[in-house]
Design an enzyme around this catalytic site. Structure first.
Site, PDB file in Angstrom:
ATOM      1  CG  HIS A 131      -2.978  12.781  -3.083  1.00 14.95           C
ATOM      2  ND1 HIS A 131      -2.284  12.375  -4.192  1.00 14.95           N
ATOM      3  CD2 HIS A 131      -3.131  11.668  -2.321  1.00 14.95           C
ATOM      4  CE1 HIS A 131      -2.039  11.074  -4.099  1.00 14.95           C
ATOM      5  NE2 HIS A 131      -2.534  10.622  -2.967  1.00 14.95           N
ATOM      6  CE  LYS A 169      -1.575  10.230   1.135  1.00 12.41           C
ATOM      7  NZ  LYS A 169      -2.612   9.242   0.951  1.00 12.41           N
ATOM      8  CD  GLU A 222       0.537   2.838  -4.888  1.00 11.80           C
ATOM      9  OE1 GLU A 222      -0.646   3.167  -4.912  1.00 11.80           O
ATOM     10  OE2 GLU A 222       1.328   3.043  -5.817  1.00 11.80           O
ATOM     11  CG  ASP A 256       2.722   7.641 -10.583  1.00 12.76           C
ATOM     12  OD1 ASP A 256       1.942   8.580 -10.831  1.00 12.76           O
ATOM     13  OD2 ASP A 256       2.357   6.571 -10.045  1.00 12.76           O
ATOM     14  CG  HIS A 288       2.978  11.751  -4.201  1.00 14.19           C
ATOM     15  ND1 HIS A 288       2.211  12.883  -4.352  1.00 14.19           N
ATOM     16  CD2 HIS A 288       2.384  10.806  -4.975  1.00 14.19           C
ATOM     17  CE1 HIS A 288       1.198  12.617  -5.160  1.00 14.19           C
ATOM     18  NE2 HIS A 288       1.291  11.366  -5.555  1.00 14.19           N
ATOM     19  CE  LYS A 306       1.457   2.364  -9.408  1.00 12.97           C
ATOM     20  NZ  LYS A 306       0.503   2.905  -8.418  1.00 12.97           N
TER      21      LYS A 306
HETATM   22  C1  BG6 Z   1      -0.859   8.922  -7.334  1.00 12.14           C
HETATM   23  C2  BG6 Z   1      -0.129   8.022  -8.294  1.00 12.14           C
HETATM   24  O1  BG6 Z   1      -0.368  10.222  -7.403  1.00 12.14           O
HETATM   25  O2  BG6 Z   1      -0.719   8.438  -6.016  1.00 12.14           O
HETATM   26  C3  BG6 Z   1      -0.620   6.593  -8.171  1.00 12.14           C
HETATM   27  O3  BG6 Z   1      -0.313   8.485  -9.611  1.00 12.14           O
HETATM   28  C4  BG6 Z   1      -0.577   6.118  -6.745  1.00 12.14           C
HETATM   29  O4  BG6 Z   1       0.140   5.726  -9.007  1.00 12.14           O
HETATM   30  C5  BG6 Z   1      -1.242   7.140  -5.818  1.00 12.14           C
HETATM   31  O5  BG6 Z   1      -1.251   4.872  -6.665  1.00 12.14           O
HETATM   32  C6  BG6 Z   1      -1.036   6.767  -4.366  1.00 12.14           C
HETATM   33  O6  BG6 Z   1      -1.788   7.618  -3.550  1.00 12.14           O
HETATM   34  P1  BG6 Z   1      -2.339   7.135  -2.149  1.00 12.14           P
HETATM   35  O7  BG6 Z   1      -2.894   8.343  -1.511  1.00 12.14           O
HETATM   36  O8  BG6 Z   1      -3.337   6.057  -2.419  1.00 12.14           O
HETATM   37  O9  BG6 Z   1      -1.136   6.578  -1.421  1.00 12.14           O
END
Ligand code: BG6
Length: 484
Positions: free
Chosen positions: A175, A179, A213, A232, A237, A337
């Site tokens: 995802h 963005k 995060e 993860d 990402h 995190k």
């Molecule tokens: C996900 C992870 O792919 O992305 C999560 O599994 C993480 O652990 C999340 O919190 C973060 O996505 P975003 O778009 O909120 O930054």
């Protein structure tokens, strides 16, 4: 943009968090913006028995909470009329017969099967769909991460799904690629001439990619403890963001032209030896602290985390790309995190001037900062003279604030990606060879950690991670953006 034809989108894992919090609200937004054809259907599947009305009620409550001020009763009612719920168990053939009946009422449509389930279900789902002939025609399958635990397990899943769906039908979703600021970086790099001559080792000193995060593991300890931040976030990402920064200009915007270039970057990543991992990769785990002024417990005390867990909740690393464009430019990646801020940003630090007529210690003159979240912006920092009789230089920036500049709602990543799947555009989805290359690069890190007697370094929740993260950069005479 191609108009979307009539479609059926099927969400496996329809009662799960992702479907309720992200996928349905994303389609609601697109419906509200008038982008969904009237005939588009959304078929949500789950293992628990429910009728459509019961499911929609649940989805409604979640959507309302998630959509906030974008929620509108009339729009929701119109949107919800597209939703159907079916009880489908991934292993039960008869359930797929019922699903096929529902879908075959409208043959010839674009069909999307979104697998928002644990990866163990991907193979049985693909097999059962194929048994009903649902892998034919305009059918596509979307695979959510995590796709495996390592190269071997991801190959296994890809092979199994690949038995029933061709590569062109498989949409591996990341995802972060949906963005808006990431899409804008592609435009910034390849629609403008300004940056291209500077986008190389001669002018760029280092690149920093940060996704931090404030949240902890939330209710996902069971998943997260087996996964950790490297799998993860970094393997997918962060490495995907790195490819967008580092790729060569593609010959066209076609999916394979773009993905070929991203793949070349992943393949050019300098492999890490076990010894490199010790000096170039930092792993951390949060202990109790305070985030945004509120006390929080440590990872070891989170419900569901096994005693003595060595799972990393933080990773910082130095990557290098062995190409003529990038040799010698460190790419620092960092994620974690329970950190000080929720922030996703890419910082491109340009080199200092070779000599200065304005005196010494002017510091970093130019940097490009692309913020993905919480705000969406691109800022180009420059040195400028302060008004007055003295020549005093100060950092200022040219600001492209998306909200102000475009004065329109910036769509969520899933909106763009779902629309792309429905219209059959693969460019923002990860091809199998890209995924393999990314696993291949992170595997030595996993191996090194698994054989090391040392665990992750602890850091206090609410900070920027373990001290070793700063030391990783200071060894090169550099520092993280927020420390500058
Ligand atoms: C996900 C992870 O792919 O992305 C999560 O599994 C993480 O652990 C999340 O919190 C973060 O996505 P975003 O778009 O909120 O930054």
């Amino acid at each position: 943009m191609t108009a979307i034809d009539a479609f059926d989108i099927v969400f496996f894992g329809g009662t799960g968090d992702l479907a309720l919090r992200k996928l349905l609200p994303a389609l609601y937004h697109q419906d509200q913006d008038g982008n969904l054809p009237a005939q588009g259907r959304i078929i949500c599947l789950g293992r628990s028995p429910s009728d459509t009305a019961g499911y929609v009620e649940k989805a409604h409550a979640k959507a309302k909470e998630y959509l906030g001020s974008h929620y509108n009763e009339n729009d929701w009612t119109k949107f919800a009329s597209r939703i159907e719920y079916l009880k489908v168990d991934a292993h039960t053939e008869a359930d797929f017969v019922a699903l096929a009946e529902t879908l075959n009422k409208f043959p010839g449509r674009e069909r999307v099967f979104y697998l928002s389930t644990a990866p163990d279900f991907f193979a049985p789902i693909a097999k059962n769909l194929a048994a009903q002939g649902l892998n034919e025609g305009n059918s596509r399958v979307v695979l959510e991460k995590p796709l495996g635990h390592d190269l071997e397990s991801s190959n296994k899943i890809n092979d199994e799904v690949g038995e029933y769906f061709t590569e062109k039908q498989i949409y591996r979703i990341d995802h972060y690629l949906g963005k808006e600021p990431v899409l804008n970086l592609i435009a910034l790099r390849f629609a403008n001439t300004l940056l291209e001559p500077l986008w190389r080792r001669e002018w760029i000193r280092d690149v920093q990619i940060t996704v931090t995060e404030q949240v902890g593991v939330e209710t996902r300890a069971d998943f997260y403890d087996k996964t950790g931040a490297l799998r993860d976030m970094v393997q997918n990402h962060l490495l995907q963001l790195l490819t967008i920064v580092a790729m060569e200009p593609p010959a066209s915007i076609d999916a394979d032209a773009v993905r070929d270039e991203k793949l070349k970057v992943l393949r050019a990543l300098k492999p890490l030896s076990v010894d490199d991992v010790k000096t170039k990769v930092v792993r951390g785990q949060y202990r109790a602290g305070a985030v945004a002024g509120k006390p929080v417990i440590g990872y070891q005390d989170e419900p569901g985390v096994p005693a003595g867990s060595k799972a990393e909740t933080f990773v910082a690393l130095k990557a290098e790309i062995e190409t003529w464009r990038w040799a010698g430019v460190p790419f620092f990646l960092r994620t974690g995190k329970r950190l000080s801020e929720r922030l996703a940003q890419i910082v491109i630090n340009f080199r200092e001037a070779p000599t200065s007529i304005f005196g010494k210690n002017l510091g970093q003159p130019n940097r490009l900062v692309i913020e993905l979240q919480p705000d969406e912006s691109v800022r180009l920092y420059l040195l400028a003279k302060e008004p007055g009789n003295q020549t005093r230089l100060r950092q200022v920036y040219l600001d492209l604030d998306f909200k102000e500049t475009f004065a329109t709602r910036s769509p969520e990543a899933y909106e763009r990606l779902l629309m792309d799947v429905i219209r059959g555009d693969l460019s923002l989805f990860v091809r199998r060879d890209e995924q393999q290359a990314a696993w291949r690069w992170v595997e030595p890190i996993i191996e090194s950690w698994e054989t090391s007697p040392e665990g992750p370094k602890t850091y206090t929740a609410g900070t920027w991670g373990p001290a070793a993260s700063s030391a990783l950069l200071s060894r090169d005479g550099l520092c993280w953006y927020e420390e500058a």
